[in-house]
Design an enzyme around this catalytic site. Sequence first.
Site, mmCIF file in Angstrom:
data_model
loop_
_atom_site.group_PDB
_atom_site.id
_atom_site.type_symbol
_atom_site.label_atom_id
_atom_site.label_comp_id
_atom_site.label_asym_id
_atom_site.label_seq_id
_atom_site.Cartn_x
_atom_site.Cartn_y
_atom_site.Cartn_z
ATOM 1 C CG HIS A 309 -1.842 1.167 1.296
ATOM 2 N ND1 HIS A 309 -3.071 1.177 0.682
ATOM 3 C CD2 HIS A 309 -1.721 2.382 1.912
ATOM 4 C CE1 HIS A 309 -3.673 2.326 0.912
ATOM 5 N NE2 HIS A 309 -2.866 3.078 1.652
ATOM 6 C CG HIS A 325 2.510 7.507 0.468
ATOM 7 N ND1 HIS A 325 1.956 8.715 0.113
ATOM 8 C CD2 HIS A 325 1.476 6.760 0.962
ATOM 9 C CE1 HIS A 325 0.662 8.717 0.385
ATOM 10 N NE2 HIS A 325 0.347 7.539 0.900
ATOM 11 C CE LYS A 365 -2.148 9.106 -3.181
ATOM 12 N NZ LYS A 365 -2.871 8.346 -2.148
#
Length: 423
Positions: A309, A325, A365
Amino acid sequence: MNKIFCAGIVAVLLIMVIIGIGIGARAYFGSTGKGADDSCVGRCDSPLDVTKPCQCNTACERYEDCCADYQYTCLGAAFSCYSQCGRAYDPADNCHCNSLCKQYDNCCGDYDAYCIIPDGTCYGRCDDPIDSNLPCQCNSACLTNGDCCPDYSDECGGSGGGITPGALSALADDLWASDTSRADPSEYTINKQAQVADGNTVDQSSEPLFSFVDEAAVFSRPTFAAFINLLDNYNPNYGVDEVRTPGKEAEHVAFMDAIMATKVMTKTVNFLAGYGYVTDAADFRAKIEHAWFTLYDRSSPKDSSGFEHVFLGEYKSGSKVNGFHNWVQFYLKEKAGEINYLGYVRDDEAVNNIGANFVWNGYNKALGGFLYGSSVEFDLAMMGTCFITMPGKVCRFNLNGNPTSIQTYTIFTTMVGSAYFVV
Protein backbone atom coordinates in the site's frame (compact mmCIF):
# COMPACT_ATOMS: atom_id res chain seq x y z
CA MET A 1 -66.17 34.85 -2.55
CA ASN A 2 -65.77 31.17 -1.84
CA LYS A 3 -63.48 30.80 -4.85
CA ILE A 4 -61.40 33.77 -3.75
CA PHE A 5 -61.29 32.45 -0.19
CA CYS A 6 -60.22 28.99 -1.40
CA ALA A 7 -57.62 30.48 -3.71
CA GLY A 8 -56.28 32.45 -0.79
CA ILE A 9 -56.07 29.36 1.38
CA VAL A 10 -54.24 27.48 -1.39
CA ALA A 11 -51.80 30.38 -1.80
CA VAL A 12 -51.09 30.46 1.91
CA LEU A 13 -50.54 26.72 1.98
CA LEU A 14 -48.18 26.93 -1.01
CA ILE A 15 -46.20 29.68 0.70
CA MET A 16 -45.98 27.57 3.86
CA VAL A 17 -44.76 24.56 1.86
CA ILE A 18 -42.13 26.68 0.11
CA ILE A 19 -40.98 28.15 3.42
CA GLY A 20 -40.89 24.67 4.93
CA ILE A 21 -38.81 23.35 2.07
CA GLY A 22 -36.47 26.32 2.36
CA ILE A 23 -36.06 25.81 6.10
CA GLY A 24 -35.47 22.09 5.59
CA ALA A 25 -32.93 22.71 2.86
CA ARG A 26 -31.18 25.33 4.97
CA ALA A 27 -31.04 22.91 7.91
CA TYR A 28 -29.70 20.15 5.68
CA PHE A 29 -27.11 22.14 3.77
CA GLY A 30 -26.26 24.36 6.67
CA SER A 31 -24.39 21.46 8.28
CA THR A 32 -21.91 21.42 5.40
CA GLY A 33 -22.09 25.03 4.34
CA LYS A 34 -23.41 24.17 0.89
CA GLY A 35 -25.25 26.58 -1.39
CA ALA A 36 -27.27 25.96 -4.54
CA ASP A 37 -24.22 25.72 -6.78
CA ASP A 38 -22.51 23.35 -4.35
CA SER A 39 -25.41 20.92 -4.02
CA CYS A 40 -26.85 18.01 -6.02
CA VAL A 41 -30.48 18.85 -5.27
CA GLY A 42 -32.17 18.91 -8.68
CA ARG A 43 -28.89 18.08 -10.44
CA CYS A 44 -28.54 14.28 -10.17
CA ASP A 45 -27.20 12.73 -13.41
CA SER A 46 -26.85 16.19 -14.94
CA PRO A 47 -24.09 16.59 -17.55
CA LEU A 48 -20.74 18.12 -16.66
CA ASP A 49 -21.16 21.82 -15.85
CA VAL A 50 -17.80 23.56 -15.63
CA THR A 51 -19.48 26.66 -14.18
CA LYS A 52 -20.32 24.70 -11.03
CA PRO A 53 -17.76 24.00 -8.26
CA CYS A 54 -18.81 20.32 -8.05
CA GLN A 55 -20.64 17.70 -10.10
CA CYS A 56 -23.53 15.26 -9.64
CA ASN A 57 -23.16 12.46 -12.19
CA THR A 58 -21.60 9.02 -12.03
CA ALA A 59 -18.30 10.29 -13.41
CA CYS A 60 -17.78 12.59 -10.43
CA GLU A 61 -16.67 9.68 -8.24
CA ARG A 62 -13.92 8.79 -10.68
CA TYR A 63 -12.77 12.40 -11.05
CA GLU A 64 -13.33 13.12 -7.33
CA ASP A 65 -15.31 16.30 -7.93
CA CYS A 66 -18.71 15.26 -6.51
CA CYS A 67 -20.69 17.70 -4.41
CA ALA A 68 -20.64 16.82 -0.72
CA ASP A 69 -24.31 15.76 -0.77
CA TYR A 70 -23.97 13.58 -3.92
CA GLN A 71 -24.06 10.27 -2.05
CA TYR A 72 -27.17 11.14 -0.04
CA THR A 73 -29.07 13.06 -2.70
CA CYS A 74 -28.32 10.94 -5.77
CA LEU A 75 -27.52 7.47 -4.42
CA GLY A 76 -29.68 7.41 -1.30
CA ALA A 77 -29.21 7.11 2.45
CA ALA A 78 -27.75 3.61 2.18
CA PHE A 79 -24.63 5.09 0.55
CA SER A 80 -24.29 8.16 2.73
CA CYS A 81 -23.02 9.20 6.17
CA TYR A 82 -25.67 11.88 6.55
CA SER A 83 -26.96 11.49 10.16
CA GLN A 84 -25.05 8.17 10.40
CA CYS A 85 -21.66 9.21 11.83
CA GLY A 86 -20.41 6.69 14.37
CA ARG A 87 -22.83 4.00 13.19
CA ALA A 88 -21.69 0.55 14.38
CA TYR A 89 -20.03 -1.65 11.78
CA ASP A 90 -22.42 -3.90 9.86
CA PRO A 91 -20.93 -6.10 7.10
CA ALA A 92 -24.22 -5.81 5.22
CA ASP A 93 -23.77 -2.04 4.80
CA ASN A 94 -22.67 -0.68 1.43
CA CYS A 95 -20.18 1.64 3.15
CA HIS A 96 -19.31 2.77 6.67
CA CYS A 97 -19.28 5.89 8.83
CA ASN A 98 -17.28 4.99 11.95
CA SER A 99 -13.82 6.05 13.07
CA LEU A 100 -12.19 2.90 11.61
CA CYS A 101 -13.47 3.27 8.05
CA LYS A 102 -10.43 5.33 7.01
CA GLN A 103 -8.12 2.53 8.09
CA TYR A 104 -10.15 -0.11 6.26
CA ASP A 105 -10.76 2.15 3.26
CA ASN A 106 -14.51 1.48 3.28
CA CYS A 107 -15.95 4.88 4.22
CA CYS A 108 -18.99 6.22 2.43
CA GLY A 109 -17.99 8.82 -0.13
CA ASP A 110 -19.27 11.72 1.99
CA TYR A 111 -17.68 10.60 5.28
CA ASP A 112 -15.35 13.62 5.43
CA ALA A 113 -18.16 16.05 4.66
CA TYR A 114 -20.43 14.84 7.45
CA CYS A 115 -18.26 13.14 10.05
CA ILE A 116 -15.15 15.34 10.19
CA ILE A 117 -16.08 18.75 11.53
CA PRO A 118 -13.04 21.04 11.04
CA ASP A 119 -14.09 23.62 13.62
CA GLY A 120 -14.34 21.05 16.41
CA THR A 121 -11.38 18.81 15.64
CA CYS A 122 -7.61 19.07 15.30
CA TYR A 123 -7.71 17.12 12.03
CA GLY A 124 -5.39 19.15 9.75
CA ARG A 125 -5.03 21.96 12.33
CA CYS A 126 -2.12 20.88 14.57
CA ASP A 127 0.06 23.83 15.64
CA ASP A 128 -2.23 26.37 13.97
CA PRO A 129 -2.24 29.82 15.64
CA ILE A 130 -4.98 30.55 18.17
CA ASP A 131 -8.23 31.39 16.41
CA SER A 132 -10.80 32.88 18.79
CA ASN A 133 -13.53 32.27 16.19
CA LEU A 134 -13.17 28.50 16.66
CA PRO A 135 -14.60 26.58 19.63
CA CYS A 136 -11.32 24.82 20.48
CA GLN A 137 -7.62 25.05 19.71
CA CYS A 138 -4.85 22.74 18.51
CA ASN A 139 -1.51 24.11 19.67
CA SER A 140 0.53 23.63 22.83
CA ALA A 141 -1.00 26.73 24.44
CA CYS A 142 -4.36 24.99 24.62
CA LEU A 143 -3.01 22.73 27.38
CA THR A 144 -2.42 25.81 29.54
CA ASN A 145 -5.58 27.61 28.46
CA GLY A 146 -7.77 24.55 28.80
CA ASP A 147 -9.37 24.96 25.35
CA CYS A 148 -7.92 22.01 23.40
CA CYS A 149 -10.18 20.18 20.96
CA PRO A 150 -11.21 16.73 22.24
CA ASP A 151 -8.94 14.95 19.76
CA TYR A 152 -5.87 17.16 20.37
CA SER A 153 -3.91 14.35 22.00
CA ASP A 154 -4.73 11.80 19.29
CA GLU A 155 -4.18 14.13 16.31
CA CYS A 156 -1.32 16.27 17.59
CA GLY A 157 -0.26 14.45 20.70
CA GLY A 158 3.25 13.81 21.67
CA SER A 159 5.25 10.69 21.49
CA GLY A 160 4.83 7.23 22.87
CA GLY A 161 6.69 5.65 25.75
CA GLY A 162 8.40 8.83 26.90
CA ILE A 163 9.98 9.54 23.50
CA THR A 164 10.03 13.30 23.06
CA PRO A 165 9.83 15.13 19.71
CA GLY A 166 13.39 16.25 20.42
CA ALA A 167 14.57 12.64 20.67
CA LEU A 168 12.78 11.77 17.43
CA SER A 169 14.37 14.80 15.77
CA ALA A 170 17.81 13.66 16.90
CA LEU A 171 17.09 10.17 15.51
CA ALA A 172 15.87 11.57 12.18
CA ASP A 173 18.95 13.75 11.76
CA ASP A 174 21.25 10.89 12.75
CA LEU A 175 19.62 8.51 10.26
CA TRP A 176 19.69 11.11 7.49
CA ALA A 177 23.40 11.78 8.07
CA SER A 178 24.15 8.04 8.25
CA ASP A 179 22.20 7.18 5.11
CA THR A 180 24.89 6.34 2.57
CA SER A 181 22.32 4.91 0.15
CA ARG A 182 20.22 8.01 -0.46
CA ALA A 183 20.63 9.81 -3.75
CA ASP A 184 22.80 12.89 -3.88
CA PRO A 185 21.04 15.95 -5.39
CA SER A 186 23.44 15.70 -8.33
CA GLU A 187 22.03 12.24 -9.12
CA TYR A 188 18.47 13.32 -9.92
CA THR A 189 16.52 16.32 -11.18
CA ILE A 190 12.86 17.05 -10.57
CA ASN A 191 10.73 19.41 -12.62
CA LYS A 192 7.77 20.49 -10.48
CA GLN A 193 6.08 22.71 -13.11
CA ALA A 194 2.50 23.76 -12.23
CA GLN A 195 1.05 23.92 -8.74
CA VAL A 196 -2.49 22.51 -8.78
CA ALA A 197 -5.43 22.22 -6.42
CA ASP A 198 -5.94 19.10 -4.32
CA GLY A 199 -8.27 16.86 -6.35
CA ASN A 200 -7.21 18.35 -9.70
CA THR A 201 -7.89 16.08 -12.70
CA VAL A 202 -6.52 18.28 -15.49
CA ASP A 203 -2.97 17.83 -16.82
CA GLN A 204 -1.26 21.15 -16.13
CA SER A 205 2.33 19.90 -16.41
CA SER A 206 3.44 18.75 -19.84
CA GLU A 207 6.75 17.24 -18.74
CA PRO A 208 7.52 14.37 -16.35
CA LEU A 209 8.23 15.14 -12.69
CA PHE A 210 11.62 13.39 -12.88
CA SER A 211 13.68 14.71 -15.77
CA PHE A 212 16.84 12.84 -14.75
CA VAL A 213 17.91 10.01 -12.44
CA ASP A 214 21.40 8.53 -12.51
CA GLU A 215 20.16 4.94 -12.43
CA ALA A 216 23.62 3.41 -12.76
CA ALA A 217 24.79 5.17 -9.60
CA VAL A 218 21.63 5.10 -7.46
CA PHE A 219 19.93 1.83 -8.34
CA SER A 220 23.11 -0.24 -8.11
CA ARG A 221 23.25 0.37 -4.36
CA PRO A 222 22.27 -2.80 -2.48
CA THR A 223 19.06 -1.60 -0.82
CA PHE A 224 17.75 0.13 -3.96
CA ALA A 225 18.54 -2.95 -6.08
CA ALA A 226 16.80 -5.26 -3.58
CA PHE A 227 13.79 -2.94 -3.36
CA ILE A 228 13.38 -2.74 -7.14
CA ASN A 229 13.39 -6.55 -7.30
CA LEU A 230 10.23 -6.53 -5.15
CA LEU A 231 8.21 -4.17 -7.33
CA ASP A 232 6.88 -6.82 -9.73
CA ASN A 233 5.86 -9.16 -6.91
CA TYR A 234 2.54 -7.43 -6.19
CA ASN A 235 -0.77 -6.92 -8.02
CA PRO A 236 -2.07 -3.37 -7.44
CA ASN A 237 -5.75 -4.29 -7.83
CA TYR A 238 -7.93 -4.54 -4.74
CA GLY A 239 -9.68 -7.90 -4.60
CA VAL A 240 -6.85 -9.87 -6.23
CA ASP A 241 -5.03 -12.01 -3.68
CA GLU A 242 -1.25 -11.84 -3.67
CA VAL A 243 0.60 -15.07 -4.47
CA ARG A 244 3.92 -15.63 -2.73
CA THR A 245 6.17 -18.02 -4.60
CA PRO A 246 9.55 -19.33 -3.35
CA GLY A 247 11.24 -16.91 -5.74
CA LYS A 248 9.32 -13.95 -4.33
CA GLU A 249 10.07 -15.03 -0.77
CA ALA A 250 13.77 -15.20 -1.62
CA GLU A 251 13.65 -11.62 -2.93
CA HIS A 252 11.84 -10.51 0.22
CA VAL A 253 14.51 -12.10 2.43
CA ALA A 254 17.25 -10.49 0.33
CA PHE A 255 15.59 -7.09 0.76
CA MET A 256 15.30 -7.45 4.53
CA ASP A 257 18.91 -8.67 4.74
CA ALA A 258 20.06 -5.63 2.74
CA ILE A 259 18.26 -2.99 4.80
CA MET A 260 19.10 -4.64 8.14
CA ALA A 261 22.80 -4.44 7.21
CA THR A 262 22.70 -0.62 6.99
CA LYS A 263 23.72 1.89 9.66
CA VAL A 264 20.24 3.39 9.37
CA MET A 265 18.59 0.21 10.65
CA THR A 266 21.29 -0.47 13.27
CA LYS A 267 20.75 3.00 14.75
CA THR A 268 16.97 2.54 14.63
CA VAL A 269 17.22 -0.75 16.52
CA ASN A 270 19.44 0.85 19.17
CA PHE A 271 17.03 3.77 19.55
CA LEU A 272 13.94 1.61 19.99
CA ALA A 273 15.74 -0.85 22.27
CA GLY A 274 16.72 2.06 24.50
CA TYR A 275 13.04 2.77 25.10
CA GLY A 276 12.07 -0.86 25.48
CA TYR A 277 10.10 -1.23 22.25
CA VAL A 278 12.36 -4.00 20.89
CA THR A 279 14.93 -6.26 22.49
CA ASP A 280 17.40 -6.64 19.63
CA ALA A 281 17.77 -6.63 15.84
CA ALA A 282 15.95 -9.95 15.45
CA ASP A 283 12.99 -8.71 17.47
CA PHE A 284 12.89 -5.48 15.45
CA ARG A 285 13.01 -7.40 12.17
CA ALA A 286 10.17 -9.66 13.29
CA LYS A 287 8.03 -6.65 14.24
CA ILE A 288 8.75 -4.89 10.93
CA GLU A 289 7.98 -7.99 8.88
CA HIS A 290 4.71 -8.56 10.71
CA ALA A 291 3.55 -4.95 10.58
CA TRP A 292 4.54 -4.23 6.98
CA PHE A 293 4.56 -7.51 5.07
CA THR A 294 1.75 -9.66 6.51
CA LEU A 295 -0.95 -10.06 3.86
CA TYR A 296 -4.42 -8.95 4.92
CA ASP A 297 -7.90 -8.29 3.58
CA ARG A 298 -8.90 -5.00 1.97
CA SER A 299 -11.32 -6.52 -0.54
CA SER A 300 -10.36 -10.20 -0.43
CA PRO A 301 -8.48 -12.34 2.13
CA LYS A 302 -4.88 -11.64 1.06
CA ASP A 303 -4.97 -8.79 -1.44
CA SER A 304 -2.91 -6.19 0.43
CA SER A 305 -0.16 -5.36 2.91
CA GLY A 306 1.24 -2.22 4.47
CA PHE A 307 4.36 -2.44 2.33
CA GLU A 308 2.41 -2.79 -0.92
CA HIS A 309 0.00 0.00 0.00
CA VAL A 310 2.65 2.52 1.06
CA PHE A 311 5.65 1.80 -1.14
CA LEU A 312 3.99 0.52 -4.33
CA GLY A 313 0.42 1.83 -4.31
CA GLU A 314 -2.90 0.14 -5.07
CA TYR A 315 -5.96 0.72 -7.25
CA LYS A 316 -9.31 1.23 -5.67
CA SER A 317 -11.49 -0.31 -8.37
CA GLY A 318 -13.10 2.24 -10.67
CA SER A 319 -11.98 5.22 -8.64
CA LYS A 320 -8.53 6.16 -7.46
CA VAL A 321 -5.03 5.27 -6.36
CA ASN A 322 -4.52 4.51 -2.69
CA GLY A 323 -1.19 4.71 -0.89
CA PHE A 324 1.80 5.13 -3.25
CA HIS A 325 4.36 7.06 -1.19
CA ASN A 326 7.74 6.19 -2.71
CA TRP A 327 9.79 8.16 -5.22
CA VAL A 328 11.54 5.19 -6.86
CA GLN A 329 8.23 3.51 -7.70
CA PHE A 330 6.97 6.85 -9.05
CA TYR A 331 10.04 7.38 -11.22
CA LEU A 332 10.02 3.86 -12.68
CA LYS A 333 6.28 3.93 -13.44
CA GLU A 334 6.61 7.40 -14.96
CA LYS A 335 9.54 6.25 -17.11
CA ALA A 336 7.49 3.25 -18.28
CA GLY A 337 4.66 5.55 -19.39
CA GLU A 338 2.23 4.31 -16.72
CA ILE A 339 2.11 7.62 -14.83
CA ASN A 340 1.01 11.00 -16.13
CA TYR A 341 2.18 13.73 -13.75
CA LEU A 342 -0.45 16.51 -13.56
CA GLY A 343 1.29 18.92 -11.18
CA TYR A 344 2.18 19.31 -7.52
CA VAL A 345 -0.24 20.22 -4.76
CA ARG A 346 2.25 21.10 -2.02
CA ASP A 347 5.98 20.77 -1.50
CA ASP A 348 8.62 21.29 1.15
CA GLU A 349 12.00 21.56 -0.54
CA ALA A 350 13.80 21.81 2.81
CA VAL A 351 13.16 18.09 3.41
CA ASN A 352 12.66 16.89 -0.21
CA ASN A 353 8.94 16.32 0.38
CA ILE A 354 6.41 16.73 -2.43
CA GLY A 355 2.71 16.07 -2.79
CA ALA A 356 2.18 15.06 -6.42
CA ASN A 357 -1.07 14.91 -8.37
CA PHE A 358 -0.95 12.18 -11.02
CA VAL A 359 -2.80 9.51 -12.98
CA TRP A 360 -1.55 5.93 -12.80
CA ASN A 361 -2.96 3.64 -15.50
CA GLY A 362 -6.17 5.66 -15.58
CA TYR A 363 -6.57 5.96 -11.80
CA ASN A 364 -6.20 9.38 -10.16
CA LYS A 365 -4.06 10.23 -7.14
CA ALA A 366 -5.07 13.62 -5.80
CA LEU A 367 -2.17 14.07 -3.38
CA GLY A 368 0.59 11.46 -3.42
CA GLY A 369 3.22 12.60 -0.94
CA PHE A 370 6.75 11.16 -0.82
CA LEU A 371 10.34 12.11 -0.05
CA TYR A 372 12.46 12.23 -3.20
CA GLY A 373 16.04 11.02 -3.15
CA SER A 374 15.63 9.22 0.16
CA SER A 375 16.56 5.57 0.60
CA VAL A 376 13.91 2.97 1.28
CA GLU A 377 15.62 2.09 4.57
CA PHE A 378 15.34 5.70 5.79
CA ASP A 379 11.64 5.85 4.89
CA LEU A 380 10.96 2.46 6.46
CA ALA A 381 13.01 3.27 9.57
CA MET A 382 11.20 6.54 10.33
CA MET A 383 7.73 5.29 9.38
CA GLY A 384 8.38 2.06 11.30
CA THR A 385 9.56 3.93 14.39
CA CYS A 386 6.45 6.11 14.34
CA PHE A 387 4.21 3.10 13.85
CA ILE A 388 5.83 1.10 16.66
CA THR A 389 5.87 3.95 19.17
CA MET A 390 2.60 5.76 18.38
CA PRO A 391 0.49 3.73 15.93
CA GLY A 392 -2.38 5.56 14.30
CA LYS A 393 -1.20 9.02 15.33
CA VAL A 394 0.69 11.97 13.90
CA CYS A 395 4.38 11.60 14.73
CA ARG A 396 6.12 15.01 14.91
CA PHE A 397 9.83 15.79 14.70
CA ASN A 398 12.34 18.04 12.95
CA LEU A 399 14.47 16.93 10.02
CA ASN A 400 17.50 19.13 9.37
CA GLY A 401 15.87 21.73 11.59
CA ASN A 402 12.60 21.72 9.60
CA PRO A 403 9.25 20.66 11.10
CA THR A 404 8.22 17.29 9.68
CA SER A 405 5.58 14.72 10.54
CA ILE A 406 4.54 11.19 9.67
CA GLN A 407 0.95 9.95 9.81
CA THR A 408 0.41 6.24 10.39
CA TYR A 409 -2.78 4.18 10.40
CA THR A 410 -3.27 0.72 11.86
CA ILE A 411 -5.28 -2.11 10.36
CA PHE A 412 -6.24 -5.26 12.25
CA THR A 413 -4.57 -3.61 15.27
CA THR A 414 -0.95 -4.67 14.69
CA MET A 415 -0.38 -4.02 10.97
CA VAL A 416 0.26 -0.93 8.90
CA GLY A 417 -2.83 0.34 7.10
CA SER A 418 -0.99 3.35 5.73
CA ALA A 419 1.95 5.62 6.54
CA TYR A 420 3.37 8.70 4.87
CA PHE A 421 5.39 11.87 5.37
CA VAL A 422 2.84 14.65 5.66
CA VAL A 423 3.40 17.44 3.13
